[in-house]
Scaffold this motif. Structure first.
Motif, PDB file in Angstrom:
ATOM      1  N   GLU A  87       0.973  -1.248  -0.037  1.00 59.34           N
ATOM      2  CA  GLU A  87      -0.230  -0.060   0.201  1.00 59.34           C
ATOM      3  C   GLU A  87       0.880   1.264  -0.027  1.00 59.34           C
ATOM      4  N   TYR A  88       2.133   1.131   0.837  1.00 65.08           N
ATOM      5  CA  TYR A  88       2.842   2.384   0.793  1.00 65.08           C
ATOM      6  C   TYR A  88       3.652   2.785  -0.404  1.00 65.08           C
ATOM      7  N   VAL A  89       3.978   1.719  -1.026  1.00 63.14           N
ATOM      8  CA  VAL A  89       4.569   1.553  -2.472  1.00 63.14           C
ATOM      9  C   VAL A  89       3.969   2.116  -3.701  1.00 63.14           C
ATOM     10  N   SER A  90       2.528   1.828  -3.376  1.00 65.13           N
ATOM     11  CA  SER A  90       1.623   1.811  -4.501  1.00 65.13           C
ATOM     12  C   SER A  90       1.536   3.470  -4.768  1.00 65.13           C
ATOM     13  N   ASP A  91       1.934   4.580  -3.772  1.00 57.75           N
ATOM     14  CA  ASP A  91       2.176   5.786  -4.247  1.00 57.75           C
ATOM     15  C   ASP A  91       2.807   5.988  -5.588  1.00 57.75           C
ATOM     16  N   ILE A  92       3.875   5.184  -5.833  1.00 51.54           N
ATOM     17  CA  ILE A  92       4.462   5.721  -7.028  1.00 51.54           C
ATOM     18  C   ILE A  92       3.574   5.698  -8.341  1.00 51.54           C
ATOM     19  N   ARG A  93       2.632   4.929  -8.084  1.00 51.75           N
ATOM     20  CA  ARG A  93       1.679   5.010  -9.182  1.00 51.75           C
ATOM     21  C   ARG A  93       1.283   6.377  -9.787  1.00 51.75           C
ATOM     22  N   LYS A  94       1.288   7.186  -8.566  1.00 53.06           N
ATOM     23  CA  LYS A  94       0.578   8.680  -8.883  1.00 53.06           C
ATOM     24  C   LYS A  94       1.490   9.466  -9.862  1.00 53.06           C
ATOM     25  N   VAL A  95       2.876   8.864  -9.929  1.00 52.17           N
ATOM     26  CA  VAL A  95       3.490   9.811 -10.625  1.00 52.17           C
ATOM     27  C   VAL A  95       3.628   9.607 -12.158  1.00 52.17           C
ATOM     28  N   SER A  96       3.317  10.841 -12.775  1.00 53.73           N
ATOM     29  CA  SER A  96       3.444  10.631 -14.193  1.00 53.73           C
ATOM     30  C   SER A  96       4.707  11.244 -14.951  1.00 53.73           C
ATOM     31  N   ALA A 151      11.421   8.552  -3.545  1.00 53.68           N
ATOM     32  CA  ALA A 151      12.314   7.816  -3.676  1.00 53.68           C
ATOM     33  C   ALA A 151      12.432   6.560  -2.552  1.00 53.68           C
ATOM     34  N   LEU A 152      11.655   6.848  -1.516  1.00 56.34           N
ATOM     35  CA  LEU A 152      11.536   5.510  -0.611  1.00 56.34           C
ATOM     36  C   LEU A 152      10.755   4.629  -1.069  1.00 56.34           C
ATOM     37  N   PRO A 153       9.540   4.921  -1.591  1.00 54.58           N
ATOM     38  CA  PRO A 153       8.603   3.784  -2.052  1.00 54.58           C
ATOM     39  C   PRO A 153       9.271   3.188  -3.447  1.00 54.58           C
ATOM     40  N   VAL A 154      10.123   3.830  -4.208  1.00 54.76           N
ATOM     41  CA  VAL A 154      10.803   3.226  -5.205  1.00 54.76           C
ATOM     42  C   VAL A 154      11.828   2.449  -4.902  1.00 54.76           C
ATOM     43  N   TYR A 155      12.361   2.802  -3.956  1.00 50.27           N
ATOM     44  CA  TYR A 155      13.360   1.883  -3.218  1.00 50.27           C
ATOM     45  C   TYR A 155      12.692   0.635  -2.668  1.00 50.27           C
ATOM     46  N   TYR A 192       4.162  -6.840 -12.392  1.00 47.66           N
ATOM     47  CA  TYR A 192       5.599  -6.227 -12.831  1.00 47.66           C
ATOM     48  C   TYR A 192       5.301  -4.713 -13.261  1.00 47.66           C
ATOM     49  N   ASP A 193       4.103  -4.523 -14.375  1.00 49.29           N
ATOM     50  CA  ASP A 193       3.920  -2.994 -14.759  1.00 49.29           C
ATOM     51  C   ASP A 193       3.687  -2.339 -13.555  1.00 49.29           C
ATOM     52  N   ALA A 194       2.775  -2.515 -12.932  1.00 46.86           N
ATOM     53  CA  ALA A 194       2.348  -1.570 -11.745  1.00 46.86           C
ATOM     54  C   ALA A 194       3.440  -1.110 -10.651  1.00 46.86           C
ATOM     55  N   ALA A 201       8.211  -2.091 -13.069  1.00 50.44           N
ATOM     56  CA  ALA A 201       8.507  -0.985 -14.449  1.00 50.44           C
ATOM     57  C   ALA A 201       8.096   0.357 -14.093  1.00 50.44           C
ATOM     58  N   GLN A 202       7.006   0.813 -13.311  1.00 47.68           N
ATOM     59  CA  GLN A 202       6.669   1.934 -12.695  1.00 47.68           C
ATOM     60  C   GLN A 202       8.038   2.677 -12.067  1.00 47.68           C
ATOM     61  N   ALA A 203       8.422   1.770 -10.798  1.00 43.72           N
ATOM     62  CA  ALA A 203       9.419   2.260 -10.177  1.00 43.72           C
ATOM     63  C   ALA A 203      10.723   2.631 -10.911  1.00 43.72           C
ATOM     64  N   VAL A 204      11.108   1.746 -11.935  1.00 47.04           N
ATOM     65  CA  VAL A 204      12.144   2.079 -12.905  1.00 47.04           C
ATOM     66  C   VAL A 204      12.189   3.332 -13.405  1.00 47.04           C
TER      67      VAL A 204
END
Lengths: 92, 483
Positions: free
Chosen positions: A35-44, B303-307, B368-370, B373-376
């Motif tokens: 849930e915490y890392v799902s935040d990254i989906r908001k980045v466009s 950066a932290l969630p990407v990490y 994978y994509d969600a 791939a998104q983190a990359v």
């Protein structure tokens, strides 16, 4: 939502044994972290797949060292060996 | 002469050794005595090597040759190694049960470079299993305690290396930094910790956790010492295809331009003492005529969630090699599959298994994509923003850790809380840029002075900026009355 079945599937895929207690703890942990890392989906932006800036580095095939010089050092670390082989249970 | 370990630095020890004020054997004996006195309590070392004095005797024989040459050298300088860096013929185990009995078959490149420079290896230090954690509360080998307050953690994952240097149990140490594992414990223990540019120090012989993020870095008492040690271990290595040659440029400017991410103002959970100390640090820079300005890094707080997507993905891949077949622990099951499952279930602790499962999840075809791939993609965006920012500033400053050392057990059961300890450090790993943590003051807790740290980050390959800015900061800090 992460289910206990998900955790069991992942554990088998990753080849790790878990106790019943660990399964439940990991289920809630993994759910919270996802849930915490799902935040990254908001980045466009950067919509197209990022092109890696790194390249493969190859070297010519060759003989880096004399054959067998490291064999004993490495084999001596194996939990089970038979002569010059690492011993494992039968696969088929 | 009697050796005052708390005052000693690599730079001064080199002079004393060269002048013959004391020998390498006497220096090593002083550290061994200190370890004997303190390690039982602090648990910084997993093992003290049995040949330290022999190594020191060897260094004493070599010393005269080094005296006459102008080579940069570490002849006779005692160094501790995190249990994840290989020294041929010695036990190494990433403080994991799965590597019980493992003996390093070869030297890490950083170690062989230190050997050439004449350094002495005192022992291997405690850490979070496979460098996964921020507190060195190792499930199998116990917690490393903070030398400033033994009820608190030393930070992690290189907590043993940090505590060894802070407790005068070694003059310097090597650790590894994947998301803050050198800088955060350095901050919590009041020593200098450097995370070099990704690839500037070879990863050959460093047990892999997350291969696109890992780098070996030094713990020292001063910035000058960090530079000395970095110069000794850096360089391109044919055994690590991701290694790079770093330029030996030297920062020439007198006035620094320091950027402060707006994120710091917006981040909740920063301890008020940490905030105040950070403001003080900036004031010192400003008063000395340097420019301090706010900078926009709109994606930095991702950066932290990407990490926590990229790192577990790489962990699940890297740790697949531990199968109970080639080395380490073997637990026998009904068939080969059961051998794997039981060996890995028994050998890996909870955090390692948590990250392996997370990594397996984010790499699985449906997700994978969600996630991965998104983190990359977001990672590339963060890198680009930093490149743009470094066109206008020499370095970026943040607190190293949002809090001083926390209590042992305080975050042990809450992985997310533990992960937040890395909020300011991970960005350097995500972007591959160098960063350093320098002692910046203290916060009083329950009658004890706990160290705080200032983090400086610079553009790729610009360790020289960190060293120059870092030395300038040390000067300002010490003129003002010290840490």
């Amino acid at each position: 939502m992460v289910t206990e079945t998900d955790i069991e599937k992942l554990a088998l895929l990753a080849r790790v044994a878990l106790s019943e207690q660990e399964k439940e703890k990991l289920r809630t942990d993994v759910e919270a972290i996802l849930e915490y890392v799902s935040d990254i989906r908001k980045v466009s932006g950067g919509e197209e797949r990022a092109v890696p800036s790194l390249v493969n580095v190859m070297r010519e095939d060759g003989t880096p060292h004399e054959g067998g010089v490291h064999t004993e050092t490495l084999l001596s670390l194996a939990p089970k060996r038979e002569g010059q082989y690492v011993r494992v249970k039968k696969i088929l | 002469m009697s050796i005052n370990l708390s005052e000693l630095t690599i730079a001064t020890a080199r002079r004393h050794l060269a002048n013959g004020d004391f020998t390498a054997v006497e220096l090593a004996q002083s550290y061994l005595a200190e370890i004997e006195k303190k390690n039982k309590n602090l648990n910084a070392y997993r093992e003290v090597f049995d040949d330290v004095l022999e190594q020191a005797k060897g260094a004493d024989k070599k010393l005269p040759n080094f005296r006459t040459s102008k080579l940069p050298n570490l002849c006779g300088i005692p160094i501790a190694l995190k249990d994840v860096i290989m020294l041929a013929g010695k036990r190494a185990g990433a403080c994991s049960k799965i590597l019980e009995g493992y003996v390093s078959p070869y030297d890490a490149t950083a170690v062989s470079k230190l050997k050439v420079a004449g350094a002495i290896f005192l022992g291997r230090t405690n850490m979070d299993e496979f460098a996964m954690g921020s507190s060195t509360e190792n499930y199998a080998y116990g917690v490393t305690k903070n030398p400033f307050d033994e009820s608190r953690v030393a930070g992690g994952s290189s907590g043993g290396s940090a505590a060894a240097v802070a407790g005068n149990m070694s003059l310097a140490a090597l650790g590894s930094d994947t998301g803050g594992s050198v800088r955060q414990p350095a901050s919590l223990c009041g020593v200098v910790g450097l995370k070099p540019t990704y690839g500037s120090v070879s990863r050959f012989g460093l047990m892999a956790m997350s291969s696109s993020l890992d780098v070996i870095g030094p713990f020292t008492k001063t910035v000058e010492d960090a530079e000395l040690l970095f110069d000794a271990i850096k360089g391109k290595d044919p055994m690590d295809s991701t290694s790079v040659e770093v330029s030996s440029s030297k920062l020439q400017v007198k006035s620094l331009r320091i950027g402060i991410p707006t994120m710091i103002r917006e981040t909740e959970g920063i301890d008020p003492d940490v905030r105040k100390n950070f403001e003080d640090c900036l004031k010192q820079f400003r008063d000395a005529g340097h420019t301090v300005k706010e900078i926009e890094l709109p994606t930095m707080h991702y950066a932290l969630p990407v990490y926590y997507v990229i790192m577990p993905a790489e962990v699940s891949t890297n740790l697949a090699r531990f199968d109970g077949v080639k080395y380490g622990l073997h637990v026998s099951g009904k068939n080969l599959l059961e051998d794997y499952v039981q060996t890995r279930g028994t050998g890996f602790g909870m955090e390692a298994r948590r990250r392996i499962l997370l990594g397996t999840y984010v790499l699985s075809s449906g997700y994978y994509d969600a996630y991965y791939a998104q983190a990359v993609r977001v990672r590339a965006k963060i890198e680009q923003e930093l490149r743009d920012v470094f066109a206008g500033v020499d370095c970026i400053a943040t607190p190293t850790s949002p809090t001083p050392a926390f209590k042992i057990g305080e975050k042990a059961d809450d992985p997310l809380q533990m992960y937040l300890a890395d909020i300011f450090t991970v960005v350097a790993n995500i972007a591959g840029i160098p960063a350093i943590s320098i002692p910046s003051g203290t916060a009083m807790r329950e009658g004890k002075q706990l160290p705080l740290g200032l983090q400086l980050m610079a553009a790729h390959g610009r360790e020289d900026v960190l060293f120059e800015a870092g030395k300038e900061f040390e000067k300002l800090r010490d003129n003002r009355g010290g840490v």
